[in-house]
Design a protein around this motif. Structure first.
Motif, PDB file in Angstrom:
ATOM      1  N   LEU A 148      11.352  -1.200 -63.647  1.00 50.57           N
ATOM      2  CA  LEU A 148      11.276   0.118 -64.261  1.00 50.57           C
ATOM      3  C   LEU A 148      11.751   1.209 -63.339  1.00 50.57           C
ATOM      4  O   LEU A 148      11.854   0.999 -62.148  1.00 50.57           O
ATOM      5  CB  LEU A 148       9.846   0.428 -64.686  1.00 50.57           C
ATOM      6  CG  LEU A 148       8.859   0.672 -63.552  1.00 50.57           C
ATOM      7  CD1 LEU A 148       7.914   1.764 -63.964  1.00 50.57           C
ATOM      8  CD2 LEU A 148       8.100  -0.569 -63.221  1.00 50.57           C
ATOM      9  N   LEU A 149      12.001   2.341 -63.899  1.00 42.95           N
ATOM     10  CA  LEU A 149      12.323   3.513 -63.096  1.00 42.95           C
ATOM     11  C   LEU A 149      11.032   4.103 -62.561  1.00 42.95           C
ATOM     12  O   LEU A 149       9.966   3.971 -63.173  1.00 42.95           O
ATOM     13  CB  LEU A 149      13.042   4.559 -63.957  1.00 42.95           C
ATOM     14  CG  LEU A 149      14.361   4.136 -64.565  1.00 42.95           C
ATOM     15  CD1 LEU A 149      14.842   5.162 -65.580  1.00 42.95           C
ATOM     16  CD2 LEU A 149      15.391   3.958 -63.460  1.00 42.95           C
ATOM     17  N   SER A 203      10.028   7.006 -62.592  1.00 46.79           N
ATOM     18  CA  SER A 203       9.446   7.991 -63.524  1.00 46.79           C
ATOM     19  C   SER A 203       8.536   7.338 -64.548  1.00 46.79           C
ATOM     20  O   SER A 203       7.560   7.940 -64.989  1.00 46.79           O
ATOM     21  CB  SER A 203      10.536   8.785 -64.224  1.00 46.79           C
ATOM     22  OG  SER A 203      11.368   7.933 -64.972  1.00 46.79           O
ATOM     23  N   GLU A 204       8.825   6.081 -64.932  1.00 47.95           N
ATOM     24  CA  GLU A 204       7.971   5.376 -65.878  1.00 47.95           C
ATOM     25  C   GLU A 204       6.600   5.098 -65.276  1.00 47.95           C
ATOM     26  O   GLU A 204       5.573   5.273 -65.925  1.00 47.95           O
ATOM     27  CB  GLU A 204       8.631   4.045 -66.277  1.00 47.95           C
ATOM     28  CG  GLU A 204       8.736   3.851 -67.762  1.00 47.95           C
ATOM     29  CD  GLU A 204       9.388   2.532 -68.081  1.00 47.95           C
ATOM     30  OE1 GLU A 204       8.673   1.663 -68.622  1.00 47.95           O
ATOM     31  OE2 GLU A 204      10.578   2.377 -67.785  1.00 47.95           O
ATOM     32  N   LEU A 205       6.582   4.677 -64.022  1.00 48.49           N
ATOM     33  CA  LEU A 205       5.321   4.428 -63.333  1.00 48.49           C
ATOM     34  C   LEU A 205       4.540   5.725 -63.191  1.00 48.49           C
ATOM     35  O   LEU A 205       3.333   5.771 -63.455  1.00 48.49           O
ATOM     36  CB  LEU A 205       5.570   3.804 -61.962  1.00 48.49           C
ATOM     37  CG  LEU A 205       4.331   3.508 -61.118  1.00 48.49           C
ATOM     38  CD1 LEU A 205       3.412   2.523 -61.826  1.00 48.49           C
ATOM     39  CD2 LEU A 205       4.744   2.959 -59.765  1.00 48.49           C
ATOM     40  N   SER A 206       5.233   6.774 -62.825  1.00 48.99           N
ATOM     41  CA  SER A 206       4.589   8.077 -62.679  1.00 48.99           C
ATOM     42  C   SER A 206       3.978   8.532 -63.999  1.00 48.99           C
ATOM     43  O   SER A 206       2.843   9.009 -64.044  1.00 48.99           O
ATOM     44  CB  SER A 206       5.623   9.093 -62.185  1.00 48.99           C
ATOM     45  OG  SER A 206       5.057  10.368 -62.110  1.00 48.99           O
ATOM     46  N   ARG A 207       4.724   8.368 -65.084  1.00 55.49           N
ATOM     47  CA  ARG A 207       4.223   8.752 -66.397  1.00 55.49           C
ATOM     48  C   ARG A 207       2.967   7.958 -66.744  1.00 55.49           C
ATOM     49  O   ARG A 207       1.982   8.509 -67.226  1.00 55.49           O
ATOM     50  CB  ARG A 207       5.300   8.531 -67.459  1.00 55.49           C
ATOM     51  CG  ARG A 207       4.850   8.913 -68.870  1.00 55.49           C
ATOM     52  CD  ARG A 207       5.617   8.181 -69.966  1.00 55.49           C
ATOM     53  NE  ARG A 207       5.724   6.744 -69.809  1.00 55.49           N
ATOM     54  CZ  ARG A 207       4.743   5.867 -70.074  1.00 55.49           C
ATOM     55  NH1 ARG A 207       3.561   6.275 -70.455  1.00 55.49           N
ATOM     56  NH2 ARG A 207       4.944   4.566 -69.936  1.00 55.49           N
ATOM     57  N   ALA A 208       2.986   6.671 -66.479  1.00 56.57           N
ATOM     58  CA  ALA A 208       1.843   5.817 -66.803  1.00 56.57           C
ATOM     59  C   ALA A 208       0.609   6.211 -65.985  1.00 56.57           C
ATOM     60  O   ALA A 208      -0.503   6.270 -66.521  1.00 56.57           O
ATOM     61  CB  ALA A 208       2.191   4.350 -66.573  1.00 56.57           C
ATOM     62  N   SER A 212      -0.688   9.520 -67.264  1.00 52.60           N
ATOM     63  CA  SER A 212      -1.373   9.305 -68.540  1.00 52.60           C
ATOM     64  C   SER A 212      -2.767   8.725 -68.303  1.00 52.60           C
ATOM     65  O   SER A 212      -3.753   9.154 -68.911  1.00 52.60           O
ATOM     66  CB  SER A 212      -0.544   8.365 -69.409  1.00 52.60           C
ATOM     67  OG  SER A 212      -1.225   8.048 -70.589  1.00 52.60           O
ATOM     68  N   GLU A 250       0.708  -1.490 -69.971  1.00 51.15           N
ATOM     69  CA  GLU A 250       2.025  -0.856 -70.129  1.00 51.15           C
ATOM     70  C   GLU A 250       3.161  -1.801 -69.741  1.00 51.15           C
ATOM     71  O   GLU A 250       4.330  -1.455 -69.872  1.00 51.15           O
ATOM     72  CB  GLU A 250       2.116   0.399 -69.271  1.00 51.15           C
ATOM     73  CG  GLU A 250       1.177   1.512 -69.661  1.00 51.15           C
ATOM     74  CD  GLU A 250       1.746   2.402 -70.746  1.00 51.15           C
ATOM     75  OE1 GLU A 250       2.970   2.519 -70.834  1.00 51.15           O
ATOM     76  OE2 GLU A 250       0.938   2.960 -71.509  1.00 51.15           O
ATOM     77  N   LEU A 277       3.746  -2.801 -66.654  1.00 51.66           N
ATOM     78  CA  LEU A 277       4.278  -2.358 -65.364  1.00 51.66           C
ATOM     79  C   LEU A 277       3.797  -3.199 -64.195  1.00 51.66           C
ATOM     80  O   LEU A 277       4.193  -2.949 -63.059  1.00 51.66           O
ATOM     81  CB  LEU A 277       3.922  -0.881 -65.130  1.00 51.66           C
ATOM     82  CG  LEU A 277       4.493   0.086 -66.177  1.00 51.66           C
ATOM     83  CD1 LEU A 277       3.990   1.498 -65.939  1.00 51.66           C
ATOM     84  CD2 LEU A 277       6.004   0.042 -66.166  1.00 51.66           C
TER      85      LEU A 277
END
Length: 184
Positions: free
Chosen positions: A115-116, A118-123, A126, A181, A183
């Motif tokens: 993943l990018l 930003s995806e981890l950061s978003r998760a 959240s 997610e 991840l």
């Protein structure tokens, strides 16, 4: 002095801005740096570098949350110093904090493939948003600012063992959320 007044001093290029920053946020920034570095000289250098970065950034920047903005600068400088010191085997600093998070954060190689950033950061954001305020504050203080478990326990009026258990449950919760997610 209020933050808006301090920022105006920067815009006026008044050297008094640094004095006001130091008076209002010096102890906070020093604490952030010390939590990472454990060496007063290095922490003091990071704080001084924070003031220089602020001087060079304002203007054109106009931080909306000055304390958080300064804390982020100080933390980044301290982490860079920690890495430099750690590479030369002079400081142990945050090894325990990083080790605690190791099981619930994907490794750098896995992260690049799956993943990018930003995806981890978003998760994570959240997940943090779904926590009770008290748990969110504790998690951020421990894993962003590097506060000691004993210090967090004292702030919350609980035993260090109870705080360690609470942090463990938060890490398990994060691990489950990231697994859900896809991840991890």
């Amino acid at each position: 002095m209020e933050d808006a007044g301090i920022i105006e001093l920067f815009w006026e290029r008044s050297e008094r801005a640094i004095a006001e920053l130091s008076e209002k946020y010096g102890a906070f920034c020093f604490s952030v740096a010390m939590n990472v570095l454990s060496a007063a000289e290095d922490a003091e250098e990071c704080v001084n570098d924070t003031w220089l970065r602020a001087w060079n950034a304002i203007p054109p920047e106009r931080p909306r949350h000055l304390r958080a903005w300064l804390g982020k600068i100080t933390l980044n400088l301290a982490l860079n110093r920690w890495q430099k010191n750690h590479a030369s085997k002079r400081c142990a600093g945050l090894e325990q904090v990083f080790a605690e998070l190791e099981d619930c954060i994907p490794s750098g190689e896995d992260l690049k493939r799956r993943l990018l950033a930003s995806e981890l950061s978003r998760a994570i954001n959240s997940w943090l948003g779904g926590l009770r305020r008290a748990d969110r504050v504790i998690f951020v203080k421990r894993y962003w600012y590097g506060d000691a478990v004993n210090e967090l326990a004292s702030d919350c009026g609980v035993s260090p063992a109870k705080m360690a258990k609470r942090l463990y449950k938060l890490r398990l919760s994060l691990k489950q959320a990231l697994s859900k997610e896809g991840l991890l």
